[in-house]
Design a protein around this motif. Sequence first.
Motif, PDB file in Angstrom:
ATOM      1  N   ILE A  53       0.828  -1.204   0.000  1.00 31.17           N
ATOM      2  CA  ILE A  53       0.000   0.000   0.000  1.00 31.17           C
ATOM      3  C   ILE A  53       0.859   1.248   0.000  1.00 31.17           C
ATOM      4  N   LEU A  54       2.035   1.187   0.590  1.00 32.58           N
ATOM      5  CA  LEU A  54       2.917   2.352   0.562  1.00 32.58           C
ATOM      6  C   LEU A  54       3.327   2.698  -0.865  1.00 32.58           C
ATOM      7  N   VAL A  55       3.627   1.689  -1.671  1.00 31.38           N
ATOM      8  CA  VAL A  55       3.966   1.951  -3.074  1.00 31.38           C
ATOM      9  C   VAL A  55       2.803   2.647  -3.768  1.00 31.38           C
ATOM     10  N   VAL A  56       1.612   2.111  -3.595  1.00 37.85           N
ATOM     11  CA  VAL A  56       0.422   2.674  -4.235  1.00 37.85           C
ATOM     12  C   VAL A  56       0.190   4.115  -3.780  1.00 37.85           C
ATOM     13  N   LEU A  57       0.250   4.349  -2.486  1.00 36.48           N
ATOM     14  CA  LEU A  57      -0.057   5.676  -1.954  1.00 36.48           C
ATOM     15  C   LEU A  57       0.968   6.721  -2.373  1.00 36.48           C
ATOM     16  N   ILE A  58       2.242   6.351  -2.387  1.00 36.83           N
ATOM     17  CA  ILE A  58       3.275   7.321  -2.773  1.00 36.83           C
ATOM     18  C   ILE A  58       3.173   7.667  -4.250  1.00 36.83           C
TER      19      ILE A  58
END
Length: 231
Positions: A53-58
């Motif tokens: 989710i961090l990849v997606v959000l960034i």
Amino acid sequence: MREPFDIGRRLAAEALGTLLLVATVVGSGIMADSLTRDGAVALLANALPTGAILVVLIVTLGPISGAHFNPAVTMVLALRGVLAPSQAALYVMAQVVGGLAGVVAAHAMFGLPLIEFSAKIRTGGGQWLSEAVAAFGLVATILAGLRFRADAVPWLVGLYITGAYWFTASTSFANPAVAIARSLTNTFSGIRPPDVPAFVAAECAGALIALALATWLLGHDAGGPAREREA
């Protein structure tokens, strides 16, 4: 240079991103705990969604706000001149509020009380050192990524946090807003409210050490204002 997005939209992006991050951390922990009694499997089921989710959000919110989602990151970037102190304070407020909303959202999805103080003990020198190391590594990863491969920062952050779940005794909170939010969930990912201040202090200390080292190691361009658009 005029910011492409006004402060209202940037704060909304920070709140939304932190909400989704915390909902993922707490929700995946609840799901993992309901599916397995194996602690290693549960930790893996918690770590992988968080990194993903961090990849997606960034990638998606970074162009709006810089995708900090973390008061320690905001503090470091403010010290580097990317944000004015007043804007940094607003970022932190948005992150904390977003994190708290993320806990409520996760609990609502799984039919739990919306707020439930954690009873999970996370204290002691090893835990505090783990949080300092986790935050140090996260900030160092961001600053080095921005210096050399800004386009890779989303993946670097996601992979780092996934790995840090496993090599730190604390399972790598590395984020004061997340630590505060996790004190309100008595589930797999929780932390007792009395244990939060020491976690936050350790995270900020680790972030500041990373800033000092990166400033020397990477040269004068380390995390300079022109580069720090995503973190």
